[in-house]
Scaffold this motif. Structure first.
Motif, PDB file in Angstrom:
ATOM      1  N   ASP A   1       0.826  -1.203   0.000  1.00  0.00           N
ATOM      2  CA  ASP A   1       0.000   0.000   0.000  1.00  0.00           C
ATOM      3  C   ASP A   1       0.865   1.259   0.000  1.00  0.00           C
ATOM      4  O   ASP A   1       0.605   2.213  -0.745  1.00  0.00           O
ATOM      5  CB  ASP A   1      -0.923  -0.012   1.216  1.00  0.00           C
ATOM      6  CG  ASP A   1      -1.929   1.122   1.193  1.00  0.00           C
ATOM      7  OD1 ASP A   1      -2.589   1.326   0.162  1.00  0.00           O
ATOM      8  OD2 ASP A   1      -2.061   1.814   2.227  1.00  0.00           O
TER       9      ASP A   1
ATOM     10  N   SER B   1      -5.651   0.044  -4.937  1.00  0.00           N
ATOM     11  CA  SER B   1      -5.790   0.593  -3.595  1.00  0.00           C
ATOM     12  C   SER B   1      -6.998  -0.004  -2.881  1.00  0.00           C
ATOM     13  O   SER B   1      -6.925  -0.379  -1.707  1.00  0.00           O
ATOM     14  CB  SER B   1      -5.921   2.116  -3.657  1.00  0.00           C
ATOM     15  OG  SER B   1      -6.056   2.661  -2.363  1.00  0.00           O
TER      16      SER B   1
ATOM     17  N   LYS C   1      -5.947  -1.889   0.501  1.00  0.00           N
ATOM     18  CA  LYS C   1      -6.035  -1.047   1.691  1.00  0.00           C
ATOM     19  C   LYS C   1      -6.712  -1.696   2.895  1.00  0.00           C
ATOM     20  O   LYS C   1      -6.239  -1.499   4.025  1.00  0.00           O
ATOM     21  CB  LYS C   1      -6.724   0.284   1.349  1.00  0.00           C
ATOM     22  CG  LYS C   1      -6.526   1.335   2.429  1.00  0.00           C
ATOM     23  CD  LYS C   1      -6.891   2.713   1.946  1.00  0.00           C
ATOM     24  CE  LYS C   1      -5.916   3.229   0.927  1.00  0.00           C
ATOM     25  NZ  LYS C   1      -4.558   3.450   1.533  1.00  0.00           N
TER      26      LYS C   1
END
Length: 284
Positions: free
Chosen positions: A220, A259, A263
Protein backbone atom coordinates in the motif's frame (compact mmCIF):
# COMPACT_ATOMS: atom_id res chain seq x y z
CA UNK A 1 2.14 25.02 0.84
CA UNK A 2 5.83 24.37 1.55
CA UNK A 3 8.99 23.40 -0.25
CA UNK A 4 8.09 19.76 0.43
CA UNK A 5 4.89 19.92 -1.58
CA UNK A 6 6.65 17.86 -4.23
CA UNK A 7 7.81 14.61 -2.61
CA UNK A 8 11.35 13.55 -3.31
CA UNK A 9 11.86 10.81 -5.87
CA UNK A 10 14.63 9.11 -7.72
CA UNK A 11 15.40 10.78 -11.01
CA UNK A 12 14.28 9.04 -14.17
CA UNK A 13 11.04 8.02 -15.75
CA UNK A 14 8.78 6.02 -13.50
CA UNK A 15 10.50 6.95 -10.24
CA UNK A 16 10.56 3.25 -9.40
CA UNK A 17 12.47 3.52 -6.11
CA UNK A 18 10.75 5.91 -3.70
CA UNK A 19 13.00 7.73 -1.29
CA UNK A 20 12.31 7.53 2.45
CA UNK A 21 10.51 10.87 2.48
CA UNK A 22 8.02 9.80 -0.19
CA UNK A 23 7.18 6.60 1.70
CA UNK A 24 7.03 8.44 5.01
CA UNK A 25 4.57 10.96 3.58
CA UNK A 26 2.45 8.09 2.25
CA UNK A 27 2.51 6.47 5.70
CA UNK A 28 1.61 9.67 7.53
CA UNK A 29 -1.15 10.50 5.06
CA UNK A 30 -2.68 7.03 5.25
CA UNK A 31 -2.30 6.19 8.93
CA UNK A 32 -1.80 9.39 10.95
CA UNK A 33 -3.54 12.28 9.18
CA UNK A 34 -6.89 13.26 10.76
CA UNK A 35 -6.68 10.43 13.31
CA UNK A 36 -5.57 12.56 16.26
CA UNK A 37 -2.59 10.36 17.08
CA UNK A 38 1.17 10.31 17.47
CA UNK A 39 2.97 7.12 16.44
CA UNK A 40 6.09 5.61 17.98
CA UNK A 41 9.32 6.06 16.06
CA UNK A 42 9.94 2.33 16.47
CA UNK A 43 6.69 1.63 14.62
CA UNK A 44 7.70 3.93 11.78
CA UNK A 45 11.06 2.17 11.50
CA UNK A 46 9.28 -1.19 11.34
CA UNK A 47 6.82 -0.08 8.67
CA UNK A 48 9.39 1.54 6.38
CA UNK A 49 11.70 -1.46 6.80
CA UNK A 50 8.89 -3.57 5.31
CA UNK A 51 9.01 -1.25 2.28
CA UNK A 52 12.78 -1.63 1.91
CA UNK A 53 14.02 1.51 3.70
CA UNK A 54 16.92 1.16 6.15
CA UNK A 55 16.72 2.28 9.77
CA UNK A 56 19.44 4.87 9.19
CA UNK A 57 17.64 6.39 6.20
CA UNK A 58 14.33 6.54 8.07
CA UNK A 59 15.88 8.14 11.16
CA UNK A 60 17.66 10.73 9.03
CA UNK A 61 14.42 11.59 7.25
CA UNK A 62 12.49 11.89 10.52
CA UNK A 63 15.16 14.21 11.95
CA UNK A 64 15.21 16.37 8.84
CA UNK A 65 11.43 16.73 8.77
CA UNK A 66 11.34 17.56 12.48
CA UNK A 67 13.95 20.30 11.98
CA UNK A 68 11.78 21.78 9.25
CA UNK A 69 8.78 21.96 11.52
CA UNK A 70 6.94 19.11 9.82
CA UNK A 71 6.89 16.69 12.73
CA UNK A 72 6.16 17.09 16.44
CA UNK A 73 8.24 14.78 18.64
CA UNK A 74 7.55 13.85 22.23
CA UNK A 75 9.12 11.31 24.60
CA UNK A 76 6.96 9.08 26.76
CA UNK A 77 9.02 6.76 28.93
CA UNK A 78 11.60 5.04 26.73
CA UNK A 79 9.67 5.72 23.51
CA UNK A 80 9.65 8.71 21.17
CA UNK A 81 6.39 9.47 19.36
CA UNK A 82 5.92 11.65 16.29
CA UNK A 83 2.85 13.58 15.22
CA UNK A 84 1.86 16.09 12.58
CA UNK A 85 2.15 19.86 12.65
CA UNK A 86 -0.05 22.39 10.89
CA UNK A 87 2.50 22.56 8.05
CA UNK A 88 2.65 18.82 7.49
CA UNK A 89 -1.15 18.52 7.67
CA UNK A 90 -1.41 21.12 4.89
CA UNK A 91 1.05 19.15 2.72
CA UNK A 92 -0.74 15.86 3.32
CA UNK A 93 -4.21 17.29 2.68
CA UNK A 94 -2.89 18.79 -0.58
CA UNK A 95 -1.45 15.44 -1.62
CA UNK A 96 -4.67 13.69 -0.65
CA UNK A 97 -6.64 16.04 -2.88
CA UNK A 98 -4.31 15.44 -5.81
CA UNK A 99 -4.39 11.66 -5.39
CA UNK A 100 -8.06 11.05 -4.79
CA UNK A 101 -10.18 13.97 -6.00
CA UNK A 102 -8.61 16.08 -8.75
CA UNK A 103 -8.25 13.46 -11.47
CA UNK A 104 -5.33 13.25 -13.90
CA UNK A 105 -6.88 15.25 -16.76
CA UNK A 106 -9.10 18.31 -16.91
CA UNK A 107 -12.40 17.46 -18.62
CA UNK A 108 -14.06 20.77 -17.67
CA UNK A 109 -11.49 23.27 -18.87
CA UNK A 110 -13.03 26.63 -19.73
CA UNK A 111 -10.24 27.82 -22.00
CA UNK A 112 -8.51 30.12 -19.49
CA UNK A 113 -4.83 30.09 -18.60
CA UNK A 114 -3.00 31.47 -15.58
CA UNK A 115 0.21 33.27 -16.56
CA UNK A 116 2.97 34.04 -14.08
CA UNK A 117 6.33 35.73 -14.36
CA UNK A 118 8.88 36.42 -11.65
CA UNK A 119 12.26 38.08 -11.31
CA UNK A 120 14.16 37.73 -8.04
CA UNK A 121 17.55 39.01 -6.87
CA UNK A 122 20.48 36.71 -7.61
CA UNK A 123 20.96 36.09 -3.88
CA UNK A 124 17.45 34.59 -3.58
CA UNK A 125 18.43 31.12 -4.72
CA UNK A 126 16.40 29.34 -2.03
CA UNK A 127 13.27 31.34 -2.82
CA UNK A 128 13.62 30.74 -6.57
CA UNK A 129 14.05 27.00 -6.05
CA UNK A 130 11.09 26.85 -3.68
CA UNK A 131 8.85 28.83 -6.03
CA UNK A 132 9.76 26.69 -9.04
CA UNK A 133 8.98 23.53 -7.06
CA UNK A 134 5.64 24.93 -6.00
CA UNK A 135 4.80 26.06 -9.53
CA UNK A 136 5.50 22.58 -10.90
CA UNK A 137 3.32 21.01 -8.20
CA UNK A 138 0.54 23.50 -9.02
CA UNK A 139 0.57 22.54 -12.71
CA UNK A 140 2.69 25.30 -14.23
CA UNK A 141 5.09 24.79 -17.09
CA UNK A 142 7.82 27.13 -18.32
CA UNK A 143 6.81 28.63 -21.65
CA UNK A 144 9.38 31.20 -22.78
CA UNK A 145 11.20 34.26 -21.52
CA UNK A 146 10.61 33.40 -17.85
CA UNK A 147 6.86 33.07 -18.37
CA UNK A 148 5.09 30.21 -16.57
CA UNK A 149 1.65 29.01 -17.66
CA UNK A 150 -0.99 26.69 -16.22
CA UNK A 151 -4.43 25.66 -17.48
CA UNK A 152 -7.40 27.09 -15.62
CA UNK A 153 -7.67 29.44 -12.65
CA UNK A 154 -4.77 28.80 -10.24
CA UNK A 155 -4.86 30.27 -6.74
CA UNK A 156 -1.38 31.80 -6.72
CA UNK A 157 -1.10 33.53 -3.28
CA UNK A 158 -0.68 30.22 -1.36
CA UNK A 159 2.23 29.37 -3.67
CA UNK A 160 4.03 32.50 -2.45
CA UNK A 161 3.39 31.87 1.24
CA UNK A 162 6.50 32.47 3.34
CA UNK A 163 8.74 33.51 0.44
CA UNK A 164 8.42 37.29 0.79
CA UNK A 165 8.39 37.47 -2.99
CA UNK A 166 5.02 39.06 -3.75
CA UNK A 167 6.52 42.23 -5.25
CA UNK A 168 8.69 40.14 -7.58
CA UNK A 169 5.79 38.20 -9.11
CA UNK A 170 3.26 39.21 -11.78
CA UNK A 171 0.13 37.11 -12.40
CA UNK A 172 -2.49 37.30 -15.17
CA UNK A 173 -5.38 35.30 -16.55
CA UNK A 174 -5.74 35.01 -20.31
CA UNK A 175 -7.27 33.17 -23.24
CA UNK A 176 -5.41 32.09 -26.34
CA UNK A 177 -6.41 33.92 -29.50
CA UNK A 178 -5.65 33.15 -33.17
CA UNK A 179 -3.13 32.44 -34.56
CA UNK A 180 -1.93 30.78 -31.33
CA UNK A 181 -1.53 27.02 -31.70
CA UNK A 182 -2.53 25.50 -28.37
CA UNK A 183 -0.99 22.14 -29.19
CA UNK A 184 2.33 23.91 -29.76
CA UNK A 185 1.95 25.85 -26.48
CA UNK A 186 1.46 22.60 -24.58
CA UNK A 187 4.46 20.97 -26.25
CA UNK A 188 6.65 23.97 -25.39
CA UNK A 189 5.59 24.26 -21.76
CA UNK A 190 5.52 20.57 -20.84
CA UNK A 191 7.40 17.44 -21.85
CA UNK A 192 4.20 15.61 -22.75
CA UNK A 193 5.95 12.43 -23.86
CA UNK A 194 7.88 12.23 -20.60
CA UNK A 195 4.63 12.61 -18.67
CA UNK A 196 3.13 9.79 -20.73
CA UNK A 197 6.19 7.60 -20.07
CA UNK A 198 5.73 8.05 -16.33
CA UNK A 199 2.19 6.73 -16.55
CA UNK A 200 3.23 3.84 -18.77
CA UNK A 201 5.99 2.97 -16.30
CA UNK A 202 3.45 2.99 -13.45
CA UNK A 203 1.15 0.68 -15.41
CA UNK A 204 4.02 -1.68 -16.16
CA UNK A 205 5.31 -1.73 -12.61
CA UNK A 206 1.90 -2.42 -11.11
CA UNK A 207 0.79 -5.05 -13.56
CA UNK A 208 1.80 -7.43 -10.75
CA UNK A 209 2.44 -6.59 -7.05
CA UNK A 210 6.11 -5.90 -6.22
CA UNK A 211 7.82 -9.16 -5.32
CA UNK A 212 9.93 -7.54 -2.59
CA UNK A 213 6.94 -6.20 -0.60
CA UNK A 214 6.33 -8.64 2.28
CA UNK A 215 2.73 -7.68 3.09
CA UNK A 216 -0.25 -5.49 2.19
CA UNK A 217 0.93 -2.59 4.36
CA UNK A 218 4.23 -2.36 2.45
CA UNK A 219 2.47 -2.74 -0.91
CA UNK A 220 0.00 0.00 0.00
CA UNK A 221 2.79 2.44 0.87
CA UNK A 222 4.73 1.59 -2.28
CA UNK A 223 1.59 1.99 -4.37
CA UNK A 224 0.62 5.39 -2.93
CA UNK A 225 4.12 6.85 -2.91
CA UNK A 226 4.67 5.58 -6.47
CA UNK A 227 1.42 7.13 -7.65
CA UNK A 228 2.14 10.47 -6.00
CA UNK A 229 5.56 10.54 -7.62
CA UNK A 230 3.97 9.76 -10.97
CA UNK A 231 1.46 12.62 -10.81
CA UNK A 232 3.62 15.18 -9.01
CA UNK A 233 4.64 17.06 -12.18
CA UNK A 234 1.45 16.49 -14.18
CA UNK A 235 -0.38 19.78 -14.84
CA UNK A 236 -3.73 18.03 -15.48
CA UNK A 237 -3.89 19.24 -19.06
CA UNK A 238 -7.20 19.66 -20.90
CA UNK A 239 -8.25 16.25 -22.24
CA UNK A 240 -9.21 17.74 -25.60
CA UNK A 241 -5.58 18.71 -26.24
CA UNK A 242 -4.02 15.35 -25.33
CA UNK A 243 -3.41 12.31 -27.56
CA UNK A 244 -6.24 9.82 -27.88
CA UNK A 245 -4.11 7.10 -26.27
CA UNK A 246 -3.08 9.25 -23.28
CA UNK A 247 -2.20 6.71 -20.52
CA UNK A 248 -2.99 8.82 -17.46
CA UNK A 249 -6.59 7.72 -16.98
CA UNK A 250 -5.89 3.96 -17.40
CA UNK A 251 -3.08 4.38 -14.84
CA UNK A 252 -5.42 6.18 -12.46
CA UNK A 253 -8.02 3.43 -12.81
CA UNK A 254 -5.39 0.83 -11.94
CA UNK A 255 -4.25 2.85 -8.92
CA UNK A 256 -7.82 3.14 -7.61
CA UNK A 257 -8.54 -0.56 -8.20
CA UNK A 258 -5.33 -1.76 -6.54
CA UNK A 259 -5.79 0.59 -3.59
CA UNK A 260 -9.32 -0.68 -2.99
CA UNK A 261 -7.97 -4.24 -3.08
CA UNK A 262 -4.95 -3.68 -0.82
CA UNK A 263 -6.03 -1.05 1.69
CA UNK A 264 -8.37 -3.07 3.98
CA UNK A 265 -5.60 -5.57 4.77
CA UNK A 266 -3.04 -2.74 5.06
CA UNK A 267 -5.18 -0.95 7.63
CA UNK A 268 -5.68 -4.17 9.58
CA UNK A 269 -1.91 -4.72 9.77
CA UNK A 270 -1.32 -1.09 10.78
CA UNK A 271 -3.90 -1.36 13.57
CA UNK A 272 -2.06 -4.40 14.87
CA UNK A 273 1.55 -3.20 14.68
CA UNK A 274 1.44 0.57 15.32
CA UNK A 275 2.18 1.83 18.83
CA UNK A 276 0.27 5.10 19.18
CA UNK A 277 -0.83 7.67 21.73
CA UNK A 278 -3.48 10.34 21.27
CA UNK A 279 -2.52 13.92 20.46
CA UNK A 280 -3.94 14.89 23.83
CA UNK A 281 -1.62 12.45 25.58
CA UNK A 282 1.30 13.86 23.60
CA UNK A 283 0.53 17.34 24.90
CA UNK A 284 0.30 16.32 28.58
Amino acid sequence: MTDLAVPEAEEGVGAETPRPQALLLAFLGGHVLDRGIHVATASVLDVLDRAGISEHATRSTLSRMARRGLLHRVRRGRNVYIGLTDRSRAILHDGERRMWRDGVVDRQWDGTWTLLGFSMPESWQRQRHALRSRLLWAGFGGLQGGLWIAPGDVDVPPLLDGLGADEHVKVFQARALPPTDLAEIIREAWDVERLAERYRAFLARWEDPPAHAPDSLARDLLLESGWLQTIRADPRLPREHLPADWPAEPAQERFFALSAEIKPAARAIAAEVLDTITDAEAED
